[in-house]
Write an enzyme that holds these catalytic residues in place. Structure first.
Site, short mmCIF file in Angstrom:
data_model
loop_
_atom_site.label_atom_id
_atom_site.label_comp_id
_atom_site.label_asym_id
_atom_site.label_seq_id
_atom_site.Cartn_x
_atom_site.Cartn_y
_atom_site.Cartn_z
CB VAL A 60 -10.94 -21.32 2.36
CG1 VAL A 60 -10.54 -20.10 3.17
CG2 VAL A 60 -11.88 -20.95 1.23
CE1 TYR A 61 -7.21 -17.52 4.65
CE2 TYR A 61 -5.07 -18.09 5.52
CZ TYR A 61 -6.28 -17.46 5.66
OH TYR A 61 -6.55 -16.77 6.82
CB SER A 62 -4.63 -20.25 -2.89
OG SER A 62 -4.25 -18.90 -3.02
#
Length: 352
Positions: A60-62
């Site tokens: 989900v990071y970026s």
């Protein structure tokens, strides 16, 4: 750099772990960092050159960009995959679809494929659930994780942001069925946020799991930039992305004590904040993110600091919080059993 076992496993990880939340910068992640590929390469190379072998990311990071940048960096730098311990996570929303979020078997199977493709790898070493999914039975989640382990796409599994009872229930389900159990738990832990000590730390010590603290600088609030006379201003991360929550007045008291200790060591306040976390029981590897190599190098050097017993006492006292029930009752009732004795929790014995 020191190395510790990842929980009750034979895997050794550096006590500093490189976090990658600053890689990319898509959507609301932009407030945390927006490093492009060339700067990511510099961060990763600096980390490896200074003994870090453990790197943590998340799907989900970026929205996948962090994994993609990390994978390309490892490839372009010619790093040996076998010498790295790569961790990623699953649970967060990765699209608008009804089933593009969560911890069902469907989501786990889909998301590991996406993560591996972005990372340009055939497996990850540690696959962590990024939180609790209230509508998916833990039995389904643990079976889904077992399936990706048996497929060879995951070596070990961990969890993040769960309550102690949820971790124990999940591992109990896994043990009952002969499935893989969590070897680590990734949680918010800083000198300004010590809630972890009430339930998670005792559980981890009992179960021989690893604690992987995230945001040890409390979202930059403990970096040394902020004091009562120099509060977060326009453009700072704490104003644009006020997370994790911090009792700022209490944190300023803590920062004042850390400033004095930092001067005694001739180092930054950030290093003292990190050294405090590194010194706490149960902590295996502290996750640090950075926006540039100078910041990363400063944080890495926290591993070289040994706080004296007196300094640790000062920091513990200024950052102490009231224990919630039933912790204070457990301590009170334990007095007549352990007060004048030495207690060995591993042997469940007391000796005079």
């Amino acid at each position: 750099m020191k190395y510790h076992s990842l929980g009750n496993t034979g895997v050794l990880v550096s006590e500093i772990c490189l976090g990658t939340m600053t890689f990319g910068g898509a959507g609301y992640w932009k407030a945390i960092g927006e490093l492009p590929q060339d700067e990511v390469n510099g961060i990763v190379k600096t980390a490896i050159d200074n003994g870090i072998n453990f790197i943590d990311t998340a799907n989900v990071y970026s929205f996948g960009e962090s994994e993609k940048l990390l994978g390309e960096s490892i490839k372009s730098l010619g790093l040996s995959r076998d010498e790295l311990v790569i961790a990623t996570k699953v649970r967060g929303r990765m699209g608008d679809g009804k089933n593009q979020v969560g911890l069902g078997r469907l989501q786990i199977m889909q998301q590991i494929e996406g993560s591996l493709k972005r990372l340009q790898m055939d497996h990850v070493d540690l696959y962590q659930i990024h939180g609790f999914d209230p509508i998916t039975p833990l039995e389904e989640t643990m079976r889904g994780l077992e399936d990706v382990v048996r497929s060879g796409k995951v070596r070990y599994i961990g969890c993040s942001n769960l309550a102690a009872w949820q971790v124990m229930k999940a591992n109990g389900i896994a043990e009952k069925n002969g499935w893989t159990t969590f070897v680590s738990t990734q949680n918010y832990y800083s000198i300004a946020g010590r809630d972890l000590e009430n339930e998670i730390v005792p559980m981890v010590q009992d179960q021989q799991m690893a604690i992987l603290p995230w945001s040890p600088l409390a979202g930059g609030f403990l970096s040394g930039k902020y004091t009562r006379d120099n509060k977060p201003a326009d453009g700072s991360r704490r104003l644009n992305f006020d997370f994790p929550p911090v009792d700022q007045e209490k944190a300023y008291d803590i920062i004042e004590v850390m400033q004095t200790i930092a001067e005694e060591h001739g180092v930054s306040v950030a290093r003292i904040a990190l050294a405090w976390v590194l010194a706490k029981p149960g902590v295996t590897s502290v996750i640090i993110g950075a926006k540039n190599t100078d910041q990363l190098l400063d944080n890495i050097q926290a591993a070289d600091i040994t706080l004296t017993p007196e300094q640790l006492k000062k920091l513990d006292e200024i950052s102490a919080t009231s224990k919630p029930y039933p912790q204070w009752m457990i301590e009170r009732q334990s007095g007549d059993r352990l007060g004048a004795y030495n207690f060995n929790p591993n042997q469940s014995t007391v000796t005079k």
